[in-house]
Motif scaffolding. Structure first.
Motif, mmCIF file in Angstrom:
data_model
loop_
_atom_site.group_PDB
_atom_site.id
_atom_site.type_symbol
_atom_site.label_atom_id
_atom_site.label_comp_id
_atom_site.label_asym_id
_atom_site.label_seq_id
_atom_site.Cartn_x
_atom_site.Cartn_y
_atom_site.Cartn_z
ATOM 1 N N PRO A 9 4.652 -0.942 3.616
ATOM 2 C CA PRO A 9 3.661 -2.130 3.597
ATOM 3 C C PRO A 9 3.987 -2.854 5.006
ATOM 4 C CG PRO A 9 5.316 -2.829 2.359
ATOM 5 C CD PRO A 9 5.723 -1.436 2.610
ATOM 6 N N VAL A 10 3.680 -2.348 6.158
ATOM 7 C CA VAL A 10 3.788 -3.063 7.418
ATOM 8 C C VAL A 10 2.576 -2.780 8.559
ATOM 9 C CG1 VAL A 10 5.105 -3.077 9.514
ATOM 10 C CG2 VAL A 10 6.370 -2.525 7.441
ATOM 11 N N GLU A 11 2.094 -3.659 8.847
ATOM 12 C CA GLU A 11 1.067 -3.678 9.928
ATOM 13 C C GLU A 11 1.340 -4.302 11.129
ATOM 14 O OE1 GLU A 11 -2.612 -4.640 6.633
ATOM 15 O OE2 GLU A 11 -2.075 -6.195 8.118
ATOM 16 N N LEU A 12 1.302 -3.308 12.202
ATOM 17 C CA LEU A 12 2.087 -3.628 13.456
ATOM 18 C C LEU A 12 0.900 -3.872 14.648
ATOM 19 C CD1 LEU A 12 4.470 -3.246 15.507
ATOM 20 C CD2 LEU A 12 3.879 -0.775 15.535
ATOM 21 N N GLY A 53 4.319 2.894 8.974
ATOM 22 C CA GLY A 53 3.566 1.615 8.358
ATOM 23 C C GLY A 53 2.162 2.115 7.917
ATOM 24 N N SER A 54 1.390 0.837 7.486
ATOM 25 C CA SER A 54 0.019 1.255 7.230
ATOM 26 C C SER A 54 -0.857 1.128 8.030
ATOM 27 C CB SER A 54 -0.287 0.203 5.830
ATOM 28 O OG SER A 54 0.132 -1.164 6.318
ATOM 29 N N LYS A 55 -0.893 0.141 9.103
ATOM 30 C CA LYS A 55 -2.003 0.028 9.928
ATOM 31 C C LYS A 55 -1.306 -0.357 11.307
ATOM 32 C CE LYS A 55 -5.427 -1.742 6.728
ATOM 33 N NZ LYS A 55 -5.967 -2.693 6.503
ATOM 34 N N GLN A 117 -7.270 -6.223 -1.367
ATOM 35 C CA GLN A 117 -6.711 -7.487 -1.135
ATOM 36 C C GLN A 117 -5.328 -7.699 -1.489
ATOM 37 O OE1 GLN A 117 -8.567 -9.575 0.669
ATOM 38 N NE2 GLN A 117 -6.731 -10.832 1.405
ATOM 39 N N SER A 118 -5.039 -6.831 -2.310
ATOM 40 C CA SER A 118 -3.502 -7.166 -3.143
ATOM 41 C C SER A 118 -2.605 -6.427 -2.008
ATOM 42 C CB SER A 118 -3.373 -6.393 -4.318
ATOM 43 O OG SER A 118 -3.781 -4.980 -4.256
ATOM 44 N N THR A 119 -2.990 -5.320 -1.705
ATOM 45 C CA THR A 119 -2.211 -4.674 -0.369
ATOM 46 C C THR A 119 -2.068 -5.593 0.824
ATOM 47 O OG1 THR A 119 -2.911 -2.590 -1.342
ATOM 48 C CG2 THR A 119 -1.932 -2.574 0.865
ATOM 49 N N VAL A 120 -2.956 -6.188 0.927
ATOM 50 C CA VAL A 120 -3.035 -7.118 2.471
ATOM 51 C C VAL A 120 -2.065 -8.448 2.212
ATOM 52 C CG1 VAL A 120 -4.205 -8.513 4.014
ATOM 53 C CG2 VAL A 120 -5.375 -6.710 3.088
ATOM 54 N N ASN A 121 -2.022 -8.665 0.903
ATOM 55 C CA ASN A 121 -1.055 -9.874 0.643
ATOM 56 C C ASN A 121 0.254 -9.575 0.553
ATOM 57 O OD1 ASN A 121 -3.520 -11.619 0.348
ATOM 58 N ND2 ASN A 121 -3.572 -11.330 -1.763
ATOM 59 N N SER A 122 0.641 -8.329 0.323
ATOM 60 C CA SER A 122 1.938 -7.905 0.249
ATOM 61 C C SER A 122 2.573 -7.194 1.451
ATOM 62 C CB SER A 122 2.145 -7.041 -0.954
ATOM 63 O OG SER A 122 1.511 -5.701 -0.613
ATOM 64 N N SER A 123 1.539 -7.084 2.693
ATOM 65 C CA SER A 123 2.076 -6.482 3.522
ATOM 66 C C SER A 123 2.638 -7.394 4.673
ATOM 67 C CB SER A 123 0.597 -6.216 4.409
ATOM 68 O OG SER A 123 0.125 -4.889 3.717
ATOM 69 N N LYS A 124 3.649 -6.867 5.483
ATOM 70 C CA LYS A 124 4.585 -7.538 6.354
ATOM 71 C C LYS A 124 3.651 -7.236 7.859
ATOM 72 C CE LYS A 124 9.099 -7.634 8.604
ATOM 73 N NZ LYS A 124 10.393 -7.300 8.383
ATOM 74 N N ARG A 125 3.557 -8.343 8.568
ATOM 75 C CA ARG A 125 2.804 -8.242 9.962
ATOM 76 C C ARG A 125 3.800 -8.375 11.090
ATOM 77 N NH1 ARG A 125 -3.299 -10.196 9.637
ATOM 78 N NH2 ARG A 125 -4.124 -8.550 8.246
ATOM 79 N N SER A 214 11.623 -0.292 10.643
ATOM 80 C CA SER A 214 11.445 0.465 9.595
ATOM 81 C C SER A 214 11.790 -0.616 8.423
ATOM 82 C CB SER A 214 12.573 1.485 9.492
ATOM 83 O OG SER A 214 12.840 2.105 8.067
ATOM 84 N N THR A 215 11.035 -0.468 7.356
ATOM 85 C CA THR A 215 11.144 -1.219 6.186
ATOM 86 C C THR A 215 11.016 -0.535 4.741
ATOM 87 O OG1 THR A 215 10.073 -3.339 7.269
ATOM 88 C CG2 THR A 215 10.335 -3.407 4.853
ATOM 89 N N PRO A 216 12.167 0.151 4.568
ATOM 90 C CA PRO A 216 12.122 1.016 3.223
ATOM 91 C C PRO A 216 11.386 0.310 2.143
ATOM 92 C CG PRO A 216 14.472 1.078 4.423
ATOM 93 C CD PRO A 216 13.765 -0.163 5.072
ATOM 94 N N VAL A 217 10.757 1.268 1.524
ATOM 95 C CA VAL A 217 9.942 0.755 0.364
ATOM 96 C C VAL A 217 10.416 1.585 -1.072
ATOM 97 C CG1 VAL A 217 7.687 0.659 -0.694
ATOM 98 C CG2 VAL A 217 7.857 0.306 1.507
ATOM 99 N N ILE A 218 10.749 1.014 -2.043
ATOM 100 C CA ILE A 218 11.490 1.416 -3.252
ATOM 101 C C ILE A 218 10.255 1.367 -4.200
ATOM 102 C CG2 ILE A 218 13.119 1.267 -5.113
ATOM 103 C CD1 ILE A 218 14.889 0.399 -3.240
#
Length: 263
Positions: A9-12, A53-55, A117-125, A214-218
Motif C-alpha cells: 500500500p505505497v503510492e510513489l 507498490g500500488s501506484k 476509497q478504503s485502499t486510498v486511506n490506508s496507503s502510504k505516500r 520497501s514496506t512489507p505487507v502481512i
C-alpha cells in the motif's frame, strides 16, 4: 493454500529535476559518458519495473513545475513517460518549495480518483526527490516546504544525482561550469522528510532505493486461513490412514482391534 501476491500500500510520487545542470556528464557506462539526466532515466525506469507498490506518479521539478503523469497503476506507461523526460523540460532552474506545494495541491492525502476509497486511506505516500540540488530558487526554502509536506502525511526520500567532485574524464565542449551535486542539501531534506538519501554513483543504486521504499505487507486474514487449512486437513487424513490400516489387517486382528482386545 498460497495467498495471492498483493501490492504494497505505497503510492510513489517521483519528482525529477530537469534543470540545466542535469546535462553535466558525470557518469561512465560501458565506456560511454552519460549525463545526469540519462542516468536518472535508466534508474527510474528500472525502479518502475521492480517497484512493489500500488501506484506511481511523475512530477517535473522545474520553474515552473508540473505534473507529468498522475498516479497510475500502469507501470509500463510510467516507464514510457520517464523515457520522455529531458533536460530543461521545466526550464533551466528549479524550485523545490513550489514543486512540493504543487504536490500537496494535486495529490491531497485521503483523496483519489479511484472508487476504492478504503485502499486510498490506508496507503502510504512517498515523495522521491530526484535532483542534483542545483540553483534552488523560490520565495520559501526547500526545508520549510518539506516540513509542510511532512505535516500533511507524506514521507520524502531523496535521490542525489551527480558527482561530488569534478570527473577525471572530459565534460566536452559547450558545457556549463561544473557544479557538483549538493549532497548536504539532499541529505538534509530527506532527514527532515523522515526518509533516506541515496547518492547515485552507478546503476547499483537501485538496490538501495528499493530497500528504502520497501514496506512489507502481512495479510493477517490470509495467514489465518492458511494456518486453518494446514491444521484442519491433517485430522481427516489421519483418520483415513487409521481406517485403511484396520482394513488391511487380518480379520481376527481387525475385530480385536475394534473391540479393544489387542492389549
Amino acid at each position: 493454500l498460497p495467498a495471492e501476491a498483493k501490492k504494497e500500500p505505497v503510492e510513489l510520487i517521483l519528482v525529477v529535476n530537469t534543470s540545466v545542470s542535469m546535462a553535466l556528464k558525470d557518469y561512465m557506462l560501458d565506456a560511454r559518458q552519460l549525463d545526469r539526466m540519462a542516468m536518472t532515466r535508466l534508474l527510474l525506469q528500472q525502479l518502475a519495473s521492480e517497484f512493489k507498490g500500488s501506484k506511481i506518479a511523475l512530477v517535473i521539478l522545474g520553474r515552473p513545475s508540473s505534473v507529468w503523469l498522475p498516479l497510475t497503476t500502469d507501470f509500463a506507461l510510467v516507464e514510457n513517460m520517464i523515457g520522455r523526460i529531458k533536460t530543461t523540460l521545466g526550464g533551466r532552474n528549479s524550485d523545490i518549495s513550489e514543486t512540493l506545494a504543487l504536490i500537496q495541491q494535486q495529490f491531497p492525502m485521503g483523496q483519489s480518483s479511484t472508487a476504492d476509497q478504503s485502499t486510498v486511506n490506508s496507503s502510504k505516500r512517498i515523495v522521491m526527490l530526484v535532483s542534483d540540488g542545483y540553483e534552488q530558487l523560490g520565495v520559501s526554502s526547500p526545508e520549510s516546504a518539506v516540513k509542510a509536506l511532512l505535516q500533511d502525511g507524506f514521507e520524502l526520500h531523496a535521490l542525489a544525482v551527480g558527482s561530488t567532485n569534478k570527473p577525471e574524464f572530459s565534460l566536452g565542449k559547450g558545457h556549463l561550469i561544473y557544479q557538483p551535486v549538493d549532497l548536504p542539501l539532499m541529505t538534509r531534506l530527506s532527514s527532515i522528510g523522515g526518509g533516506k538519501v541515496v547518492h547515485v554513483k552507478n546503476l547499483s543504486a537501485i538496490d538501495s532505493i528499493l530497500i528504502n521504499l520497501s514496506t512489507p505487507v502481512i495479510d493477517n486474514e490470509a495467514e489465518i486461513d492458511k494456518r486453518q487449512l494446514i491444521s484442519l486437513y491433517q485430522y481427516p487424513l489421519t483418520l483415513a490412514l487409521i481406517l485403511l490400516f484396520i482394513m488391511l489387517l487380518p480379520v481376527s486382528w481387525s475385530r480385536a482391534f475394534t473391540e479393544g482386545k489387542m492389549f
